[in-house]
Design an enzyme around this catalytic site. Structure first.
Site, PDB file in Angstrom:
ATOM      1  N   HIS A  46      31.648  22.675  12.843  1.00 55.88           N
ATOM      2  CA  HIS A  46      31.666  22.870  11.373  1.00 55.88           C
ATOM      3  C   HIS A  46      32.655  22.400  10.950  1.00 55.88           C
ATOM      4  CE1 HIS A  46      31.854  28.216  11.485  1.00 55.88           C
ATOM      5  NE2 HIS A  46      30.726  28.020  12.626  1.00 55.88           N
ATOM      6  N   GLU A  48      35.938  21.820   8.841  1.00 57.39           N
ATOM      7  CA  GLU A  48      36.941  21.785   9.312  1.00 57.39           C
ATOM      8  C   GLU A  48      36.609  21.130  10.900  1.00 57.39           C
ATOM      9  OE1 GLU A  48      35.146  24.598   8.886  1.00 57.39           O
ATOM     10  OE2 GLU A  48      37.157  26.048   8.755  1.00 57.39           O
ATOM     11  N   CYS A  76      37.106  30.371  10.395  1.00 54.92           N
ATOM     12  CA  CYS A  76      36.541  31.225  11.393  1.00 54.92           C
ATOM     13  C   CYS A  76      37.789  30.910  12.413  1.00 54.92           C
ATOM     14  CB  CYS A  76      35.159  31.209  11.408  1.00 54.92           C
ATOM     15  SG  CYS A  76      34.768  29.264  12.666  1.00 54.92           S
ATOM     16  N   CYS A  79      37.762  27.093  14.227  1.00 54.40           N
ATOM     17  CA  CYS A  79      38.024  26.949  13.128  1.00 54.40           C
ATOM     18  C   CYS A  79      40.166  27.086  13.213  1.00 54.40           C
ATOM     19  CB  CYS A  79      37.887  26.363  11.730  1.00 54.40           C
ATOM     20  SG  CYS A  79      36.132  26.073  12.177  1.00 54.40           S
TER      21      CYS A  79
END
Lengths: 138, 138
Positions: A46, A48, A76, A79
């Site tokens: 992801h 992040e 999410c 993260c």
């Protein structure tokens, strides 16, 4: 947040769900990332996560308490968990994620010292995600 | 779980909080990982994350629905989030983590199809973590 949105647009162009993130320390970008879960076939890629790893490498420290993250979509749970461990100083997210955003699980997932802000470039970030899924369905 | 414990012991020897994980597919280990957050100075380098990335690379697929993870400590929120995205088929954890285990945040963080088991080699895994912190304090 403009720089995070640029990262999200790079994801969009590569056929990835368009989310982008940057980490800022002392008014300088020290980490960037955009979603690469399809390209890398890796759920951990992801925006992040990549930006956190990148910033930590730059600083030579896993703690990012003096840093700010700008991300185009609400993090999410994964993260948010990483932001907790990194003790990120401030988190700014643009659009909320009513399905997978961490607030759906527990509002207290970030470090107690982390300040959270939301809404900057919300519409631009949302539109990018909606356009992506519209294009995908066509 | 013995193989996960071997990974945890490698973390211990390298001065890392001793947590190890393996991913198994069709009775074969396809991903291994041990905590390397100190060495890499990266909060995302938990045993489970490394094992997930490794297994996904092996399979060429980010989805691990046909796989089992064995991990010596209850996954944190970050790792539970990654297990959710990977749709891990089964998760076996040895020791519970009453402070940072994902159950402290939300019991429904894993994918609804993921089956969870706990307790195998619980004492050995707990002892390893307790020994680590005892040694650290000395």
């Amino acid at each position: 947040m403009n720089e995070a949105l640029k990262q999200a647009k790079m994801a969009f162009e590569e056929g990835e769900i368009p989310v982008g993130a940057v980490v800022v320390s002392k008014n300088r970008i020290i980490g960037r990332g955009y979603n690469q879960t399809e390209k890398l076939q890796d759920v951990t890629a992801h925006a992040e996560m990549l930006a956190i790893t990148s910033a930590a490498n730059y600083l030579g420290s896993k703690y990012l308490a003096e840093c700010r993250m700008y991300v185009t979509l609400e993090p999410c749970a994964m993260c948010a968990g990483a932001l907790f461990w990194a003790q990120m100083g401030e988190v700014y997210f643009a659009a909320a994620d009513s399905k997978r955003g961490f607030h759906q699980y527990n509002s207290h997932m970030l470090h107690p010292k982390t300040k959270v802000f939301s809404g900057i470039l919300k519409e631009e970030s949302e539109t990018l995600v909606l356009d992506f899924f519209r294009k995908l369905r066509e």
